[in-house]
Write a protein that holds these residues in place. Structure first.
Motif, short mmCIF file in Angstrom:
data_model
loop_
_atom_site.label_atom_id
_atom_site.label_comp_id
_atom_site.label_asym_id
_atom_site.label_seq_id
_atom_site.Cartn_x
_atom_site.Cartn_y
_atom_site.Cartn_z
N GLY A 164 0.52 -1.56 -0.05
CA GLY A 164 0.03 0.32 -0.05
C GLY A 164 1.07 0.84 -0.04
O GLY A 164 2.16 0.94 -0.07
N PRO A 165 0.10 2.62 -0.57
CA PRO A 165 1.16 3.60 -0.38
C PRO A 165 1.57 3.55 0.37
O PRO A 165 2.96 4.97 0.64
N LEU A 166 0.99 3.22 1.56
CA LEU A 166 1.78 3.97 3.85
C LEU A 166 2.50 2.57 3.81
O LEU A 166 3.14 2.98 5.21
N ASP A 167 2.82 1.76 3.57
CA ASP A 167 3.73 0.16 4.16
C ASP A 167 4.72 0.74 4.24
O ASP A 167 5.32 1.21 3.38
N ARG A 168 5.58 0.30 4.72
CA ARG A 168 7.02 -0.10 5.10
C ARG A 168 7.18 -1.49 4.27
O ARG A 168 6.52 -2.22 4.57
N VAL A 169 8.39 -1.56 3.83
CA VAL A 169 8.91 -2.65 2.70
C VAL A 169 10.07 -2.86 3.21
O VAL A 169 11.24 -1.83 2.58
N ILE A 170 10.66 -4.09 3.20
CA ILE A 170 12.22 -4.28 4.16
C ILE A 170 12.60 -5.50 3.16
O ILE A 170 11.49 -6.50 3.35
N GLU A 171 13.37 -5.55 2.67
CA GLU A 171 13.87 -6.41 1.82
C GLU A 171 15.34 -7.31 2.15
O GLU A 171 15.96 -6.59 1.98
N GLY A 175 17.55 -11.17 2.50
CA GLY A 175 17.86 -12.65 1.98
C GLY A 175 16.90 -13.24 1.79
O GLY A 175 15.74 -14.49 1.48
N GLY A 176 16.03 -12.66 0.10
CA GLY A 176 15.00 -13.43 -0.80
C GLY A 176 13.88 -12.73 0.02
O GLY A 176 12.26 -13.66 -0.09
N TYR A 177 13.49 -12.36 1.34
CA TYR A 177 12.51 -12.40 1.92
C TYR A 177 12.32 -10.36 1.92
O TYR A 177 12.66 -9.77 2.04
N VAL A 178 10.16 -10.50 1.23
CA VAL A 178 10.54 -8.92 2.03
C VAL A 178 8.94 -9.05 2.94
O VAL A 178 7.45 -9.36 2.79
N LEU A 179 9.38 -8.07 3.61
CA LEU A 179 8.83 -7.74 4.91
C LEU A 179 7.46 -6.87 4.66
O LEU A 179 8.25 -5.41 3.78
N THR A 180 6.75 -6.32 4.78
CA THR A 180 5.50 -5.40 4.56
C THR A 180 4.86 -4.92 5.50
O THR A 180 3.82 -5.82 5.85
N TYR A 181 5.22 -4.16 6.39
CA TYR A 181 3.76 -3.77 7.47
C TYR A 181 3.47 -2.00 7.50
O TYR A 181 4.35 -1.86 7.05
N ASN A 182 2.53 -1.79 8.37
CA ASN A 182 2.06 -0.51 8.49
C ASN A 182 1.68 -0.42 9.63
O ASN A 182 0.59 -1.43 10.25
N HIS A 183 2.03 0.17 10.77
CA HIS A 183 1.36 0.35 12.16
C HIS A 183 0.31 1.38 11.88
O HIS A 183 -0.66 0.90 12.93
N ASP A 184 -0.38 2.30 10.99
CA ASP A 184 -1.45 2.63 11.09
C ASP A 184 -1.96 1.82 11.01
O ASP A 184 -3.56 1.95 11.85
N HIS A 185 -2.18 0.86 9.61
CA HIS A 185 -3.76 0.05 8.99
C HIS A 185 -3.42 -1.19 9.90
O HIS A 185 -4.51 -2.77 10.18
N GLY A 186 -2.40 -1.35 10.98
CA GLY A 186 -2.34 -2.83 11.75
C GLY A 186 -2.22 -3.97 10.75
O GLY A 186 -3.18 -4.84 11.15
#
Length: 258
Positions: free
Chosen positions: A181-188, A190-201
Motif C-alpha cells: 500500500g502507499p503507506l506501507d513500510r517495505v524491507i527486503e 535474504g530473498g524475503y520482503v517484509l511489508t508492515y503498516n502500524h496505522d493500518h495494523g
C-alpha cells in the motif's frame, strides 16, 4: 557478381549491395563483427574515391562530345567540365571519410568483446503470511522492540518451502511484485520482503521464487496484485500459546495465510 568490365551493371550491383548492407547492419548479434564490416567499408571508400576520379576524367576527356539539349557544343563542354570539378571535389571529401573510418576501425580493433550477460529468469513473489489485528500487533511490537530482522526471522517460521509455494499457486498468491500500500513500510532481506503498516495494523511476508513460472499451475490463478483484504488472515490465538511455534495438534495450514 561484379563484371569488372560493365560499369553500368557493376554500379547497379554496388547500389543493391549497399542497400542490403544498410538493412543488415541494423542489428549485430556479435558486436565483434563490426570490425570486419569496417574493414570492408574502408576498402569500399577507397574504391569509391577511385570511381569518382575516373568519372571526372571521362567528363574532361570527352568534353568535345558534350552538347546541351539545344545542340550547343560550347554549353555541353562547359557542363562536362563543371561536373568533373564537382566529382573531384567529392573525391577529395572522401579522403576525410577514409581517415575517419580508418581511425574508427583502429579503435574498434582494440575492443575485446565479451558474450552478452545472461538474463536471469524474472523472479516472482510467493505470499507466505498475512497478519492483521492482534496477530499483526505482536509482530509490530517485535519490530519496535527488536527491529525488522527479528520480525522476518520469526515470520519465516510460516514458510514450509515447496508446500507453501504449491499452496500459493493453488490459491493465486503469486505476484510479479510484492503487493504494498502507499503507506506501507517495505524491507527486503535474504530473498524475503517484509511489508508492515502500524496505522493500518497489518504485516505480510513474501518470498522470491524464480522457478515459479515453470511449475505446473493453472494460469488463471496467477495474480499480479491483491488488496490485503483479499488474502486469508491468520486466526487469533490464545494469549498463553507461543504464537511463533505452530502447534503439533494443529492442521498444517494453521497460522498461515496460504
Amino acid at each position: 557478381m561484379p563484371t569488372f568490365q560493365n560499369p553500368t551493371a557493376d554500379a547497379a550491383e554496388a547500389s543493391e549491395a549497399l542497400r542490403g548492407l544498410a538493412h543488415a547492419t541494423r542489428v549485430f548479434e556479435d558486436p565483434a563483427d563490426t570490425y570486419a564490416v569496417l574493414g570492408d567499408l574502408l576498402s569500399g571508400v577507397r574504391s569509391l574515391r577511385q570511381v569518382l576520379d575516373q568519372l571526372a576524367t571521362v567528363h574532361v576527356s570527352n568534353q568535345v562530345r558534350a552538347y546541351d539539349d539545344a545542340g550547343n557544343q560550347g554549353a555541353g563542354a562547359s557542363h562536362a567540365l563543371t561536373a568533373a570539378a564537382d566529382l573531384r571535389q567529392a573525391a577529395a571529401l572522401l579522403d576525410g571519410v577514409h581517415d575517419q573510418v580508418d581511425a574508427a576501425m583502429g579503435v574498434s580493433g582494440r575492443i575485446a568483446w565479451r558474450p552478452a550477460p545472461s538474463t536471469p529468469a524474472p523472479a516472482r513473489w510467493v505470499g507466505i503470511v498475512f497478519l492483521q489485528g492482534q496477530d499483526a500487533d505482536k509482530v509490530l511490537a517485535i519490530i519496535d522492540r527488536d527491529g525488522t530482522d527479528a520480525a522476518i526471522e520469526h515470520l519465516t517460521g510460516f514458510d514450509r518451502g515447496d508446500e507453501t509455494t504449491q499452496a500459493a499457486l493453488v490459491n493465486g498468491y503469486i505476484y510479479d511484485e510484492p503487493p504494498t500500500g502507499p503507506l506501507d513500510r517495505v524491507i527486503e532481506q535474504g530473498g524475503y520482503v517484509l511489508t508492515y503498516n502500524h496505522d493500518h495494523g497489518h504485516v505480510s511476508l513474501h518470498r522470491t521464487h524464480p522457478e515459479v513460472r515453470e511449475l505446473d499451475t493453472p494460469p488463471a490463478k496467477a495474480k499480479t496484485a491483491a488488496p490485503p483484504r483479499a488474502r486469508r488472515t491468520v486466526p487469533s490465538v490464545e494469549e498463553d500459546e507461543d504464537w511463533f511455534v505452530p502447534s503439533q495438534a494443529s492442521s498444517p495450514s494453521r497460522g498461515r495465510a496460504l
